[in-house]
Scaffold this motif. Structure first.
Motif, PDB file in Angstrom:
ATOM      1  N   LYS A  21       0.818  -1.214   0.000  1.00  0.00           N
ATOM      2  CA  LYS A  21       0.000   0.000   0.000  1.00  0.00           C
ATOM      3  C   LYS A  21       0.851   1.263   0.000  1.00  0.00           C
ATOM      4  N   SER A  22       2.111   1.126   0.428  1.00  0.00           N
ATOM      5  CA  SER A  22       2.987   2.296   0.473  1.00  0.00           C
ATOM      6  C   SER A  22       3.987   2.243  -0.679  1.00  0.00           C
ATOM      7  N   LYS A  23       4.501   3.398  -1.011  1.00  0.00           N
ATOM      8  CA  LYS A  23       5.499   3.526  -2.071  1.00  0.00           C
ATOM      9  C   LYS A  23       6.713   2.642  -1.782  1.00  0.00           C
ATOM     10  N   LYS A  24       7.247   2.730  -0.561  1.00  0.00           N
ATOM     11  CA  LYS A  24       8.440   1.959  -0.206  1.00  0.00           C
ATOM     12  C   LYS A  24       8.188   0.456  -0.285  1.00  0.00           C
ATOM     13  N   LYS A  25       7.025   0.018   0.177  1.00  0.00           N
ATOM     14  CA  LYS A  25       6.719  -1.416   0.148  1.00  0.00           C
ATOM     15  C   LYS A  25       6.586  -1.911  -1.291  1.00  0.00           C
ATOM     16  N   VAL A  26       5.951  -1.132  -2.129  1.00  0.00           N
ATOM     17  CA  VAL A  26       5.788  -1.516  -3.535  1.00  0.00           C
ATOM     18  C   VAL A  26       7.144  -1.580  -4.229  1.00  0.00           C
ATOM     19  N   LEU A  27       7.986  -0.584  -4.009  1.00  0.00           N
ATOM     20  CA  LEU A  27       9.318  -0.602  -4.612  1.00  0.00           C
ATOM     21  C   LEU A  27      10.110  -1.820  -4.129  1.00  0.00           C
ATOM     22  N   SER A  28      10.025  -2.103  -2.850  1.00  0.00           N
ATOM     23  CA  SER A  28      10.699  -3.270  -2.284  1.00  0.00           C
ATOM     24  C   SER A  28      10.173  -4.558  -2.901  1.00  0.00           C
ATOM     25  N   ASN A  29       8.878  -4.653  -3.073  1.00  0.00           N
ATOM     26  CA  ASN A  29       8.275  -5.859  -3.663  1.00  0.00           C
ATOM     27  C   ASN A  29       8.693  -6.043  -5.126  1.00  0.00           C
ATOM     28  N   ILE A  30       8.768  -4.962  -5.871  1.00  0.00           N
ATOM     29  CA  ILE A  30       9.202  -5.073  -7.275  1.00  0.00           C
ATOM     30  C   ILE A  30      10.659  -5.520  -7.336  1.00  0.00           C
ATOM     31  N   GLY A  85       4.288  -3.291 -12.948  1.00  0.00           N
ATOM     32  CA  GLY A  85       3.484  -3.882 -11.882  1.00  0.00           C
ATOM     33  C   GLY A  85       2.107  -3.249 -11.863  1.00  0.00           C
ATOM     34  N   ILE A  86       1.101  -4.089 -11.647  1.00  0.00           N
ATOM     35  CA  ILE A  86      -0.283  -3.607 -11.615  1.00  0.00           C
ATOM     36  C   ILE A  86      -0.880  -3.932 -10.256  1.00  0.00           C
ATOM     37  N   SER A  87      -1.376  -2.909  -9.590  1.00  0.00           N
ATOM     38  CA  SER A  87      -1.963  -3.045  -8.262  1.00  0.00           C
ATOM     39  C   SER A  87      -3.477  -2.882  -8.366  1.00  0.00           C
ATOM     40  N   SER A  88      -4.204  -3.900  -7.984  1.00  0.00           N
ATOM     41  CA  SER A  88      -5.661  -3.810  -8.074  1.00  0.00           C
ATOM     42  C   SER A  88      -6.234  -2.863  -7.018  1.00  0.00           C
ATOM     43  N   GLY A  89      -5.592  -2.807  -5.845  1.00  0.00           N
ATOM     44  CA  GLY A  89      -6.092  -1.951  -4.776  1.00  0.00           C
ATOM     45  C   GLY A  89      -5.566  -0.537  -4.815  1.00  0.00           C
ATOM     46  N   GLY A  90      -4.501  -0.332  -5.542  1.00  0.00           N
ATOM     47  CA  GLY A  90      -3.916   0.996  -5.637  1.00  0.00           C
ATOM     48  C   GLY A  90      -2.891   1.254  -4.549  1.00  0.00           C
ATOM     49  N   VAL A  91      -2.031   2.222  -4.814  1.00  0.00           N
ATOM     50  CA  VAL A  91      -0.914   2.555  -3.928  1.00  0.00           C
ATOM     51  C   VAL A  91      -0.866   4.063  -3.730  1.00  0.00           C
ATOM     52  N   ASN A  92      -0.595   4.479  -2.498  1.00  0.00           N
ATOM     53  CA  ASN A  92      -0.353   5.895  -2.230  1.00  0.00           C
ATOM     54  C   ASN A  92       1.083   6.186  -2.642  1.00  0.00           C
ATOM     55  N   PHE A  93       1.261   6.899  -3.741  1.00  0.00           N
ATOM     56  CA  PHE A  93       2.584   7.173  -4.279  1.00  0.00           C
ATOM     57  C   PHE A  93       2.901   8.663  -4.245  1.00  0.00           C
ATOM     58  N   ASP A  94       2.117   9.421  -3.479  1.00  0.00           N
ATOM     59  CA  ASP A  94       2.295  10.879  -3.430  1.00  0.00           C
ATOM     60  C   ASP A  94       2.273  11.474  -4.834  1.00  0.00           C
ATOM     61  N   SER A  95       1.343  11.000  -5.645  1.00  0.00           N
ATOM     62  CA  SER A  95       1.260  11.419  -7.046  1.00  0.00           C
ATOM     63  C   SER A  95       1.020  12.911  -7.184  1.00  0.00           C
TER      64      SER A  95
END
Length: 158
Positions: A21-30, A85-95
C-alpha cells in the motif's frame, strides 16, 4: 536514436498482483520480484532500493492518471531493466495529481546511459498517458495480455 520498449520488456518482469500500500513497500516488492526472476543480483538489493527512494525524495515519480515511473541509474546495472506492476487496490505514491497509483513502470539502467534512460522514461510517459490503455492494463488477467497491450500501444505511439 529511437528506443524500442519491447526490447526491454520481458514477460517475466510483469507483476499482475502487485502487493503493498505504500510507495516503499511496492518498490521493495518489485525489486524482490526482479531478484526472484534473476533480473537483478540480490547483493545489490539495498543499493537499488536506496537509489529509488532517493529519487522519490527529490519528487514523486507518481505522474498522475494512476501511473508511477520510479527509476534509477546505477553503475552495476548492465542493461535496461523494465518491470510493469499492476496493483488492483492501488498505492499511495504521493502522485502529482493526489490520486492513487495502479500501474508502476519501474526502470533501471546503467549510470552511463543517461540518453537511453531519458528516452525510455519519455516513451513510457507517452504510452501511459492514455487513460483507456491504463484501464485495460488494470483489467488484464495474464502477463501475455499486458505484453500485447503494451506492444499495441507502443506501435500507436512510435
Amino acid at each position: 536514436m529511437q528506443v524500442d520498449l519491447l526490447n526491454y520488456l520481458d514477460k517475466k518482469n510483469i507483476i499482475l498482483n502487485l502487493k503493498g500500500k505504500s510507495k516503499k513497500k511496492v518498490l521493495s516488492n518489485i525489486v524482490d520480484y526482479l531478484i526472484s526472476v534473476k533480473k537483478i543480483d540480490k547483493r545489490y538489493r539495498k543499493e537499488i532500493l536506496k537509489a529509488l527512494i532517493q529519487r522519490e525524495e527529490m519528487g514523486s515519480t507518481g505522474i498522475g492518471g494512476g501511473i508511477a515511473l520510479p527509476h534509477a541509474r546505477l553503475e552495476f546495472v548492465d542493461d535496461i531493466i523494465l518491470s510493469i506492476g499492476i496493483s488492483s487496490g492501488g498505492v499511495n505514491f504521493d502522485s502529482l495529481d493526489g490520486g492513487t497509483v495502479y500501474v508502476v513502470a519501474l526502470l533501471l539502467s546503467n549510470h552511463k546511459e543517461a540518453g537511453t534512460h531519458l528516452k525510455m522514461l519519455a516513451l513510457l510517459a507517452r504510452i501511459l498517458r492514455d487513460k483507456y490503455f491504463v484501464e485495460n492494463l488494470k483489467e488484464a488477467k495474464t502477463e501475455d495480455e499486458v505484453f500485447l497491450l503494451v506492444k499495441k500501444q507502443a506501435s500507436l505511439i512510435q
